[in-house]
Design a protein around this motif. Sequence first.
Motif, PDB file in Angstrom:
ATOM      1  N   ASP A  58     -20.080 -38.953  -1.037  1.00  0.00           N
ATOM      2  CA  ASP A  58     -20.941 -37.600  -1.268  1.00  0.00           C
ATOM      3  C   ASP A  58     -21.914 -38.076  -1.641  1.00  0.00           C
ATOM      4  O   ASP A  58     -22.170 -38.030  -2.868  1.00  0.00           O
TER       5      ASP A  58
ATOM      6  N   ASP B 117     -14.817 -39.342  -4.284  1.00  0.00           N
ATOM      7  CA  ASP B 117     -14.732 -37.884  -3.556  1.00  0.00           C
ATOM      8  C   ASP B 117     -13.587 -37.636  -2.593  1.00  0.00           C
ATOM      9  O   ASP B 117     -13.727 -36.639  -1.937  1.00  0.00           O
TER      10      ASP B 117
ATOM     11  N   LYS C 161      -9.034 -33.498   0.000  1.00  0.00           N
ATOM     12  CA  LYS C 161     -10.499 -33.485   0.545  1.00  0.00           C
ATOM     13  C   LYS C 161     -10.830 -35.136   0.576  1.00  0.00           C
ATOM     14  O   LYS C 161     -10.479 -35.623  -0.149  1.00  0.00           O
TER      15      LYS C 161
HETATM   16 ZN    ZN Z   1     -18.211 -33.813  -3.056  1.00  0.00          ZN
END
Ligand code: ZN
Length: 496
Positions: free
Chosen positions: A270, A290, A265
């Motif tokens: 974020d 993140d 990811k």
């Molecule tokens: Zn996130």
Amino acid sequence: MQLHAVETTAIAWSGTGLAIGLWQGQIDLPGDLAKLDERLGGTLSEIIEEASFTGKAKSVLAARVGSGDVRKVIVVGLGDPDKASLETLRQAAGAVAKRARSEKCHSLGLSLPVIGDDPAASVQAISEGIQLALYKDSRFKSGDDDKDKKNNPETIELLLPDVDGAIAKDALSQANSVVAGTLLARELVAAPANVVTPVSMAQMAKDMAQEHGLEVKVLGQEECEALGMGSFLGVAMASDLPPQFIHLIYRPKGTPRKKVGIVGKGLTFDSGGLNIKAGAGSGIAMMKTDMGGAGATFGAAKAIALLQPDVEVHFISAATENMISGRAMRPGDILTASNGKTIEVNNTDAEGRLTLADALVFADKLGLDAMVDLATLTGACVVALGNSIAGIWSPDEELAQSLVSAGKQAGEQLWAMPMEPSYFDGLKSVVADMKNTGPRPGGAITASLFLEQFVETTPWAHIDVAGPVWTDGGSGINPAGATGFGVRTLVNWVLS
Ligand code: ZN
Ligand code: BES
Ligand code: MN
């Protein structure tokens, strides 16, 4: 700092600080150390006695013993010998290294036992522990008053009279590769979102490819559109920074023994999107982390590039930010992923799974033997497992087990969680194939069930690393900040 192995015993070594490991309940000093004690006129056993040192794991004792061949002795506890593992050595070596630094030992000799029947693994773990514990990130500090770095031992000698020199040398080089990957992950995760952006991350991947002879392909907005990555691009809509779909490939020289994929990811920030992370408790100020999954992915890429195993490895991240603007994806918007499935976005803050959806569809088409994704995916996983344990989900129990044991070897804890199919009911949508979030209970499980919708053929596992990518206070071999969690597990898994 120079670190090497010598086939010298503790008694024969001379320098500033001599460190020895003692098991819990080990009352008498073992042979070589008894001789050392004798030479020091009994000082060693005296200080152990006076400090009521019991050998408890990670407990450390240091004392000045003279000004001759050895100035200071550092004793580190190894805990219960029946519970000894490579992690015992990693932690003990890290604790010694930190103490040697505060004791200003310019040279350090370290005598620790070999654990298990593979001396190379022990030597590697010791070196990892030292280097990871002493690491300090001062990239964003002005001035050069870095006392810690100045006090790091200049030379560290691992005293390994019973380990073949060539084997030790090889193990130290393995450790250096793994450490280089872990530190890259730490630096990517710790860097703020105005430094690590989708474009800078893609540039880093290109530079790594150039340096190590890897293949790299970075897809921009239009190429992702052409592939139908509506889910990933939905998240990217509000950002002023262009999204980057990064695909880095390590191919071994001969025929690969297996082909695997690692998907991370890569949310460089974020904000939550229109379901914005609001208020002090929202954790928004930590959301530079993140991209911890991508950090581990590219950290592993660096290590693999250095280690050159006979395995083909694909490193993938759909990198973007989750921001707000007039162009932002709205709660209720319906996105179409690259496998044709439609998603009602009932919460814009569940963006990681939207980016992973298209990344998993992409990876699934590469004909891999297995793939794993790592993601700072849910606060729910942190609630369940705390800050030092990652959750792992997989429909393939064997794959999950192989990752759990790769983690164990690495000193990174992964806990197998259930893929309860009935919970998918929580993701049912009136208007689309699914919603992106379900009810709060079991939030990390529904997240995994969502991801599963985007995997068709490849054996796949999902690891939620939201807890362990960062440590506020620091502990053991992780100084405060980014931990680089996942790199060592991934490397062990690829090599297995
Ligand atoms: Zn996130
Ligand atoms: N990046 C967060 C998850 C996260 C939380 C990482 C805490 C690190 C620490 C993720 O994108 C997120 O916001 N998840 C939401 C999901 C929810 C809206 C279903 C969460 O966990 O609150
Ligand atoms: Mn979010």
